[in-house]
Write a protein that holds these residues in place. Structure first.
Motif, PDB file in Angstrom:
ATOM      1  N   LYS A   1       0.814  -1.225   0.000  1.00 21.87           N
ATOM      2  CA  LYS A   1       0.000   0.000   0.000  1.00 21.87           C
ATOM      3  C   LYS A   1       0.845   1.272   0.000  1.00 21.87           C
ATOM      4  CE  LYS A   1      -0.590  -0.797   4.961  1.00 21.87           C
ATOM      5  NZ  LYS A   1      -1.514  -0.904   6.069  1.00 21.87           N
TER       6      LYS A   1
ATOM      7  N   ARG B   1      -0.677   4.826  -0.123  1.00 21.35           N
ATOM      8  CA  ARG B   1      -1.472   5.314   1.017  1.00 21.35           C
ATOM      9  C   ARG B   1      -0.681   6.298   1.882  1.00 21.35           C
ATOM     10  NH1 ARG B   1      -3.560   2.145   6.257  1.00 21.35           N
ATOM     11  NH2 ARG B   1      -4.699   3.883   7.143  1.00 21.35           N
ATOM     12  N   ALA B   2       0.584   5.959   2.193  1.00 25.44           N
ATOM     13  CA  ALA B   2       1.392   6.814   3.074  1.00 25.44           C
ATOM     14  C   ALA B   2       2.876   6.634   2.757  1.00 25.44           C
ATOM     15  CB  ALA B   2       1.098   6.485   4.527  1.00 25.44           C
TER      16      ALA B   2
ATOM     17  N   THR C   1       4.435  14.310  13.833  1.00 20.48           N
ATOM     18  CA  THR C   1       3.184  13.549  13.881  1.00 20.48           C
ATOM     19  C   THR C   1       2.193  14.143  14.864  1.00 20.48           C
ATOM     20  OG1 THR C   1       4.135  11.985  15.475  1.00 20.48           O
ATOM     21  CG2 THR C   1       4.198  11.357  13.150  1.00 20.48           C
TER      22      THR C   1
ATOM     23  N   GLU D   1       1.255  17.871  12.927  1.00 20.85           N
ATOM     24  CA  GLU D   1       0.542  17.726  11.663  1.00 20.85           C
ATOM     25  C   GLU D   1       0.225  16.247  11.395  1.00 20.85           C
ATOM     26  OE1 GLU D   1       1.093  18.877   6.967  1.00 20.85           O
ATOM     27  OE2 GLU D   1       2.587  19.563   8.409  1.00 20.85           O
TER      28      GLU D   1
ATOM     29  N   SER E   1      -2.031  14.802   9.827  1.00 19.93           N
ATOM     30  CA  SER E   1      -2.498  14.476   8.478  1.00 19.93           C
ATOM     31  C   SER E   1      -1.350  14.135   7.534  1.00 19.93           C
ATOM     32  CB  SER E   1      -3.301  15.640   7.900  1.00 19.93           C
ATOM     33  OG  SER E   1      -2.480  16.788   7.772  1.00 19.93           O
TER      34      SER E   1
ATOM     35  N   PHE F   1       0.830  12.021   8.133  1.00 22.98           N
ATOM     36  CA  PHE F   1       1.120  10.603   8.340  1.00 22.98           C
ATOM     37  C   PHE F   1      -0.179   9.818   8.490  1.00 22.98           C
ATOM     38  CE2 PHE F   1       4.786  12.966   9.741  1.00 22.98           C
ATOM     39  CZ  PHE F   1       5.841  12.243   9.214  1.00 22.98           C
ATOM     40  N   PRO F   2      -0.812   9.455   7.356  1.00 21.94           N
ATOM     41  CA  PRO F   2      -2.049   8.682   7.435  1.00 21.94           C
ATOM     42  C   PRO F   2      -1.821   7.303   8.062  1.00 21.94           C
ATOM     43  CG  PRO F   2      -1.513   9.235   5.145  1.00 21.94           C
ATOM     44  CD  PRO F   2      -0.442   9.794   6.002  1.00 21.94           C
ATOM     45  N   ASP F   3      -0.585   6.848   8.080  1.00 16.67           N
ATOM     46  CA  ASP F   3      -0.232   5.589   8.729  1.00 16.67           C
ATOM     47  C   ASP F   3       1.005   5.865   9.577  1.00 16.67           C
ATOM     48  OD1 ASP F   3      -0.479   2.945   9.394  1.00 16.67           O
ATOM     49  OD2 ASP F   3      -0.222   2.185   7.366  1.00 16.67           O
TER      50      ASP F   3
ATOM     51  N   SER G   1       6.679   7.515  14.969  1.00 15.51           N
ATOM     52  CA  SER G   1       5.494   8.336  15.206  1.00 15.51           C
ATOM     53  C   SER G   1       5.218   8.473  16.700  1.00 15.51           C
ATOM     54  CB  SER G   1       4.267   7.708  14.541  1.00 15.51           C
ATOM     55  OG  SER G   1       4.385   7.760  13.140  1.00 15.51           O
TER      56      SER G   1
END
Length: 156
Positions: free
Chosen positions: A58, A61-62, A112, A115, A117, A119-121, A126
């Motif tokens: 994926k 995605r990130a 993280t 902001e 957003s 890091f969607p994952d 993190s």
């Protein structure tokens, strides 16, 4: 100048003639360093496998999070190798990587929180490593303390 020993000590590292092992920084993976070797080994495998699977399955995605996890895995692997290798040069390089790791954890951890957003994952770093019981924050600090103590005595 001393010859390299089986323990991985490089030229110029004093050796103990009786045991054939190096004194000072060559024992980076001994004593408390064994726990660091274990933890850096676990984190190397964990971060590398996690980032590899995420990048294959994926990536879109990130991508930033997955690449940062891969970078963390490389840093962990280098520190692990340095601890196992021993010697003054490996100790200095490991110290530099521990500083880089600490800067990475503090930067990504703060990023993280400020902001989320971006890091969607999650990454290994993190929220200062909260998902890993804050070990990603404790490891470089512990590593720096150990590596400073493992410095050979002046004139040794």
């Amino acid at each position: 100048m001393a010859e390299p020993t089986a323990s991985g000590a490089g030229a110029g590292t004093p050796t103990d003639a009786a045991s054939g092992t190096s004194r000072g920084a060559a024992g980076l993976g001994s004593g408390p360093g064994r726990l660091l070797v274990l933890l850096y080994g676990v984190f190397t495998v964990g971060a590398a496998s996690r980032s590899l699977v995420q990048m294959i399955m994926k990536f879109d995605r990130a991508p930033l999070a997955y690449v940062l996890s891969a970078v963390a895995a490389l840093v962990y692997a280098f520190i692990l190798f340095s601890l196992l290798r021993g010697g003054e040069r490996a100790r200095r390089l490991a110290m530099g990587c521990c500083v880089a790791e600490l800067v990475g954890v503090l930067t990504v951890g703060t990023w993280t929180l400020v902001e989320p957003s971006a890091f969607p994952d999650a990454t290994v770093w993190s929220d200062y490593g909260m998902g890993y019981l804050f070990l990603p924050l404790a490891l470089p600090v512990s590593g720096l303390i150990w590596l400073k103590r493992a410095r050979p005595a002046p004139g040794a």
